[in-house]
Design a protein around this motif. Structure first.
Motif, PDB file in Angstrom:
ATOM      1  N   UNK A  83       0.856  -1.170   0.000  1.00  0.00           N
ATOM      2  CA  UNK A  83       0.000   0.000   0.000  1.00  0.00           C
ATOM      3  C   UNK A  83       0.903   1.235   0.000  1.00  0.00           C
ATOM      4  N   UNK A  84       0.657   2.102  -0.947  1.00  0.00           N
ATOM      5  CA  UNK A  84       1.494   3.294  -1.093  1.00  0.00           C
ATOM      6  C   UNK A  84       1.339   4.238   0.090  1.00  0.00           C
ATOM      7  N   UNK A  85       0.126   4.510   0.509  1.00  0.00           N
ATOM      8  CA  UNK A  85      -0.126   5.459   1.601  1.00  0.00           C
ATOM      9  C   UNK A  85      -0.272   4.694   2.919  1.00  0.00           C
ATOM     10  N   UNK A  86       0.845   4.348   3.520  1.00  0.00           N
ATOM     11  CA  UNK A  86       0.827   3.598   4.780  1.00  0.00           C
ATOM     12  C   UNK A  86       0.098   4.359   5.886  1.00  0.00           C
ATOM     13  N   UNK A  87       0.089   5.693   5.792  1.00  0.00           N
ATOM     14  CA  UNK A  87      -0.597   6.493   6.809  1.00  0.00           C
ATOM     15  C   UNK A  87      -2.112   6.308   6.757  1.00  0.00           C
ATOM     16  N   UNK A  88      -2.624   5.753   5.674  1.00  0.00           N
ATOM     17  CA  UNK A  88      -4.070   5.519   5.545  1.00  0.00           C
ATOM     18  C   UNK A  88      -4.444   4.047   5.675  1.00  0.00           C
ATOM     19  N   UNK A  89      -3.460   3.193   5.829  1.00  0.00           N
ATOM     20  CA  UNK A  89      -3.730   1.769   5.950  1.00  0.00           C
ATOM     21  C   UNK A  89      -4.453   1.473   7.269  1.00  0.00           C
ATOM     22  N   UNK A  90      -5.475   0.640   7.187  1.00  0.00           N
ATOM     23  CA  UNK A  90      -6.217   0.194   8.359  1.00  0.00           C
ATOM     24  C   UNK A  90      -5.838  -1.261   8.598  1.00  0.00           C
ATOM     25  N   UNK A  91      -5.373  -1.544   9.804  1.00  0.00           N
ATOM     26  CA  UNK A  91      -4.984  -2.913  10.129  1.00  0.00           C
ATOM     27  C   UNK A  91      -5.766  -3.389  11.350  1.00  0.00           C
ATOM     28  N   UNK A  92      -5.791  -4.665  11.503  1.00  0.00           N
ATOM     29  CA  UNK A  92      -6.485  -5.267  12.639  1.00  0.00           C
ATOM     30  C   UNK A  92      -7.913  -5.631  12.287  1.00  0.00           C
ATOM     31  N   UNK A  93      -8.281  -6.833  12.683  1.00  0.00           N
ATOM     32  CA  UNK A  93      -9.605  -7.372  12.360  1.00  0.00           C
ATOM     33  C   UNK A  93     -10.732  -6.462  12.842  1.00  0.00           C
ATOM     34  N   UNK A  94     -10.651  -5.951  14.056  1.00  0.00           N
ATOM     35  CA  UNK A  94     -11.739  -5.138  14.610  1.00  0.00           C
ATOM     36  C   UNK A  94     -11.937  -3.851  13.806  1.00  0.00           C
ATOM     37  N   UNK A  95     -10.868  -3.206  13.411  1.00  0.00           N
ATOM     38  CA  UNK A  95     -10.985  -1.964  12.640  1.00  0.00           C
ATOM     39  C   UNK A  95     -11.513  -2.225  11.236  1.00  0.00           C
ATOM     40  N   UNK A  96     -11.034  -3.296  10.618  1.00  0.00           N
ATOM     41  CA  UNK A  96     -11.519  -3.641   9.279  1.00  0.00           C
ATOM     42  C   UNK A  96     -12.990  -4.039   9.346  1.00  0.00           C
ATOM     43  N   UNK A  97     -13.356  -4.805  10.362  1.00  0.00           N
ATOM     44  CA  UNK A  97     -14.755  -5.215  10.500  1.00  0.00           C
ATOM     45  C   UNK A  97     -15.665  -4.003  10.735  1.00  0.00           C
ATOM     46  N   UNK A  98     -15.177  -2.987  11.419  1.00  0.00           N
ATOM     47  CA  UNK A  98     -15.979  -1.781  11.628  1.00  0.00           C
ATOM     48  C   UNK A  98     -16.316  -1.115  10.293  1.00  0.00           C
ATOM     49  N   UNK A  99     -15.365  -1.107   9.371  1.00  0.00           N
ATOM     50  CA  UNK A  99     -15.640  -0.568   8.035  1.00  0.00           C
ATOM     51  C   UNK A  99     -16.703  -1.421   7.347  1.00  0.00           C
ATOM     52  N   UNK A 100     -16.510  -2.746   7.362  1.00  0.00           N
ATOM     53  CA  UNK A 100     -17.452  -3.654   6.704  1.00  0.00           C
ATOM     54  C   UNK A 100     -18.859  -3.480   7.277  1.00  0.00           C
ATOM     55  N   UNK A 101     -18.966  -3.304   8.581  1.00  0.00           N
ATOM     56  CA  UNK A 101     -20.279  -3.119   9.214  1.00  0.00           C
ATOM     57  C   UNK A 101     -21.007  -1.897   8.663  1.00  0.00           C
TER      58      UNK A 101
END
Length: 157
Positions: free
Chosen positions: A1-19
């Motif tokens: 990912x080019x913009x590491x400052x915008x990368x979202x990591x971790x299951x809980x944070x990614x799942x929050x987006x999906x929700x």
């Protein structure tokens, strides 16, 4: 990912987006060009990974392409907001997004179909529903077992 400052990591944070997403765009491999279709979805994230559930008619291009090549790309996004100073090229866009790929599989077992439809209704309405046997026979349900996923955001969430 080019913009590491915008990368979202971790299951809980990614799942929050999906929700917060209601539509996933699935990309199927076609001979002429990729075929991308937006669909409503449900999901569950278990120990063996993320699974998306989708319903559709009993025939059509998605199903034909899925049978030929079950590998699909996926993209979902939410949290959209235009921000800026009023000057051209000084605007930006707030967003949250998830991309990845997985393996699609048509569900034949009525209990699997029922489960998929229940997950879809929960995602779309926030409510639990009991799906009848008649409802499971009226539609085709498929799942996408996600093999790779990444997320990105430009905003606080």
């Amino acid at each position: 990912m080019r913009r590491k400052d915008r990368e979202v990591t971790g299951k809980k944070k990614i799942e929050k987006i999906i929700q917060n997403c209601r539509v996933v765009r699935l990309a199927f491999q076609d001979q002429e060009a990729p075929y991308i279709v937006p669909v409503n979805f449900g999901y569950e994230w278990l120990d063996d990974g993320l699974t998306l559930y989708v319903h559709c008619a009993g025939e059509g291009k998605k199903l034909e392409l899925m049978k030929t090549c079950p590998k699909v790309g996926l993209e979902m996004d939410c949290g959209h907001q235009l921000v800026g100073e009023g000057k051209a090229c000084a605007y930006g866009f707030l967003f949250q997004s998830v991309i990845g790929w997985g393996i699609a599989e048509i569900l034949e077992n009525p209990e699997d179909k029922r489960h998929g439809l229940e997950r879809l209704m929960l995602q779309q309405t926030g409510r639990q529903f009991s799906i009848s046997e008649q409802d499971t026979h009226a539609v085709t349900v498929f799942r996408v077992r996600v093999q790779s996923i990444s997320a990105k955001a430009r905003n606080e969430f």
